[in-house]
Design a protein around this motif. Sequence first.
Motif, mmCIF file in Angstrom:
data_model
loop_
_atom_site.group_PDB
_atom_site.id
_atom_site.type_symbol
_atom_site.label_atom_id
_atom_site.label_comp_id
_atom_site.label_asym_id
_atom_site.label_seq_id
_atom_site.Cartn_x
_atom_site.Cartn_y
_atom_site.Cartn_z
ATOM 1 N N UNK A 76 0.832 -1.217 0.000
ATOM 2 C CA UNK A 76 0.000 0.000 0.000
ATOM 3 C C UNK A 76 0.865 1.266 0.000
ATOM 4 N N UNK A 77 1.834 1.383 0.912
ATOM 5 C CA UNK A 77 2.684 2.581 0.832
ATOM 6 C C UNK A 77 3.460 2.656 -0.487
ATOM 7 N N UNK A 78 3.821 1.502 -1.014
ATOM 8 C CA UNK A 78 4.528 1.480 -2.295
ATOM 9 C C UNK A 78 3.627 2.030 -3.409
ATOM 10 N N UNK A 79 2.353 1.683 -3.359
ATOM 11 C CA UNK A 79 1.387 2.204 -4.329
ATOM 12 C C UNK A 79 1.329 3.727 -4.251
ATOM 13 N N UNK A 82 2.659 5.916 -7.424
ATOM 14 C CA UNK A 82 1.601 6.635 -8.137
ATOM 15 C C UNK A 82 1.131 7.799 -7.265
ATOM 16 N N UNK A 83 1.813 8.914 -7.330
ATOM 17 C CA UNK A 83 1.471 10.057 -6.467
ATOM 18 C C UNK A 83 0.028 10.540 -6.620
ATOM 19 N N UNK A 84 -0.599 10.291 -7.754
ATOM 20 C CA UNK A 84 -1.979 10.731 -7.952
ATOM 21 C C UNK A 84 -2.926 10.021 -6.985
ATOM 22 N N UNK A 85 -2.557 8.852 -6.522
ATOM 23 C CA UNK A 85 -3.427 8.119 -5.587
ATOM 24 C C UNK A 85 -3.486 8.804 -4.223
ATOM 25 N N UNK A 86 -2.493 9.611 -3.920
ATOM 26 C CA UNK A 86 -2.488 10.299 -2.614
ATOM 27 C C UNK A 86 -3.584 11.362 -2.531
ATOM 28 N N UNK A 87 -3.933 11.940 -3.659
ATOM 29 C CA UNK A 87 -4.919 13.024 -3.656
ATOM 30 C C UNK A 87 -6.259 12.607 -4.243
ATOM 31 N N UNK A 88 -6.331 11.425 -4.795
ATOM 32 C CA UNK A 88 -7.576 10.941 -5.390
ATOM 33 C C UNK A 88 -8.618 10.752 -4.295
ATOM 34 N N UNK A 130 -6.250 7.159 0.288
ATOM 35 C CA UNK A 130 -5.475 6.517 1.358
ATOM 36 C C UNK A 130 -6.316 6.224 2.605
ATOM 37 N N UNK A 131 -7.235 7.088 2.935
ATOM 38 C CA UNK A 131 -8.088 6.848 4.097
ATOM 39 C C UNK A 131 -9.001 5.655 3.861
ATOM 40 N N UNK A 132 -9.532 5.576 2.658
ATOM 41 C CA UNK A 132 -10.418 4.454 2.330
ATOM 42 C C UNK A 132 -9.644 3.139 2.391
ATOM 43 N N UNK A 133 -8.467 3.136 1.797
ATOM 44 C CA UNK A 133 -7.679 1.894 1.795
ATOM 45 C C UNK A 133 -7.260 1.518 3.208
ATOM 46 N N UNK A 134 -6.714 2.472 3.953
ATOM 47 C CA UNK A 134 -6.202 2.172 5.294
ATOM 48 C C UNK A 134 -7.307 2.030 6.337
ATOM 49 N N UNK A 135 -8.441 2.674 6.101
ATOM 50 C CA UNK A 135 -9.509 2.621 7.090
ATOM 51 C C UNK A 135 -10.567 1.568 6.827
ATOM 52 N N UNK A 136 -10.669 1.116 5.580
ATOM 53 C CA UNK A 136 -11.734 0.168 5.247
ATOM 54 C C UNK A 136 -11.188 -1.113 4.619
ATOM 55 N N UNK A 137 -10.367 -1.003 3.611
ATOM 56 C CA UNK A 137 -9.920 -2.162 2.832
ATOM 57 C C UNK A 137 -8.979 -3.076 3.622
ATOM 58 N N UNK A 138 -8.224 -2.522 4.532
ATOM 59 C CA UNK A 138 -7.251 -3.321 5.283
ATOM 60 C C UNK A 138 -7.944 -4.388 6.132
ATOM 61 N N UNK A 139 -9.054 -4.077 6.722
ATOM 62 C CA UNK A 139 -9.704 -5.011 7.651
ATOM 63 C C UNK A 139 -10.208 -6.296 6.989
ATOM 64 N N UNK A 140 -10.843 -6.231 5.827
ATOM 65 C CA UNK A 140 -11.208 -7.491 5.172
ATOM 66 C C UNK A 140 -9.993 -8.334 4.797
ATOM 67 N N UNK A 141 -8.896 -7.688 4.429
ATOM 68 C CA UNK A 141 -7.676 -8.435 4.095
ATOM 69 C C UNK A 141 -7.178 -9.192 5.327
ATOM 70 N N UNK A 142 -7.140 -8.543 6.460
ATOM 71 C CA UNK A 142 -6.693 -9.195 7.703
ATOM 72 C C UNK A 142 -7.678 -10.291 8.103
ATOM 73 N N UNK A 143 -8.970 -10.046 7.943
ATOM 74 C CA UNK A 143 -9.981 -11.046 8.288
ATOM 75 C C UNK A 143 -9.829 -12.304 7.423
#
Length: 128
Positions: free
Chosen positions: A70-73, A77-83, A91-104
């Motif tokens: 994720x940090x590598x992404x 791709x700097x555009x992903x930081x402001x998208x 980044x908030x969506x990925x770190x706040x929502x997407x991470x949990x299903x991956x861990x589950x």
Amino acid sequence: MSTNSPPGPRRVRVTSPRTSAARRPTTPTGTREIDEQTRLGEVYMSSLIQSQLRLTLAVIGGTGLILGSIPLLFWLAPATRTFAIFGLPLPWIILGIVVYPVVYVAARIYVRKAERIETEFTEFVGRQ
């Protein structure tokens, strides 16, 4: 007083009338080897521990690779930081929502495979 007293009761040997009854099953050899901590029991236990360790390292490695990318992404791709999606930065969506299903999912995979390893080990040791 007389020294010739009558003899005491005769000793009688008592046995079970069910001498042909089925005996308790003996403990399988593999289980006995583990319980008695013999060299073979140590080999059995070490193979179980190695299987569990391989599974653990594979799940941790896979999860770490996915989450570590994720940090590598964001860096590649700097555009992903402001998208933004629905007004929330990606980044908030990925770190706040997407991470949990991956861990589950990683935890579910680990538990299912660990139970399978233990079941196979128990069956193997029980047959020995």
